[in-house]
Design a protein around this motif. Sequence first.
Motif, PDB file in Angstrom:
ATOM      1  N   LEU A   1       0.791  -1.233   0.077  1.00  0.00           N
ATOM      2  CA  LEU A   1      -0.039  -0.177  -0.158  1.00  0.00           C
ATOM      3  C   LEU A   1       0.745   1.426  -0.108  1.00  0.00           C
TER       4      LEU A   1
ATOM      5  N   MET B   1       2.021   1.702  -3.347  1.00  0.00           N
ATOM      6  CA  MET B   1       1.091   2.230  -4.458  1.00  0.00           C
ATOM      7  C   MET B   1       1.103   3.631  -4.148  1.00  0.00           C
TER       8      MET B   1
ATOM      9  N   ASP C   1      -5.275  -2.818  -6.225  1.00  0.00           N
ATOM     10  CA  ASP C   1      -4.311  -3.430  -5.070  1.00  0.00           C
ATOM     11  C   ASP C   1      -4.009  -4.729  -5.613  1.00  0.00           C
TER      12      ASP C   1
END
Length: 224
Positions: free
Chosen positions: A63, A66, A179
């Motif tokens: 995460l 990203m 994701d």
Amino acid sequence: MTSTDGTDEHGPALVLGDGTRVTRGAKPLGTGGQGRVWGIEERADLAAKIYDRSPEPAQLRRLAAMLRADPLAGERLAPGQPPMLVWPVVLVEAGGRPVGYGMPYLDPAAHTPLSGLLQKQVRLRRFNGRAHWKFLLGVATNLAYMTAELHQQRFVVGDLSSANAVVDTNGYVTFLDCDSFAFTDSLTGESFGCDVFTDDYASPERQRGEQPTRQSDDFALAVL
């Protein structure tokens, strides 16, 4: 509604990465394998994906990577065009710990999954007869272009299927479930793979358990 003690009916109140406290909608917009997606009452432009379980360290590293990345950011959108990717844009915390992320909000009433576009009755109902062969060719072109641009920027969709993308009434495509993309963090060099796939669109090597590649994306794209 958020109470004065920092909780709502679902538990600890949500806080965006900039410290803004927000309230999730009354009902989830959708559910997935990792969690549920909620509207945010104070931010009409955002939705929040909240994990069902506390994220593992590897999930948090993905995460964070990203949030540092911004694929397709250089693409110029036409007036009224939705984002090409439902990509994480902000961390979401609750009770002082990460619980998910914020991403661009897409109005479900204005978008149709590609799986629906493949069905004649859905096309007639949702697109008022406009989903003719030229429209479908335009959708296919947009999908192929976006996939190629992601590959150029060293991202692999991984689980490319008719359920993981939506199209609006103008034929613009948006990828969902970003994701699960496979990519390498430009800061740390850590690689993040994709262990999920959809049988109907998975290449033989994916069926054997191998990690996705540009070629496996192209296989899924050809099936679509």
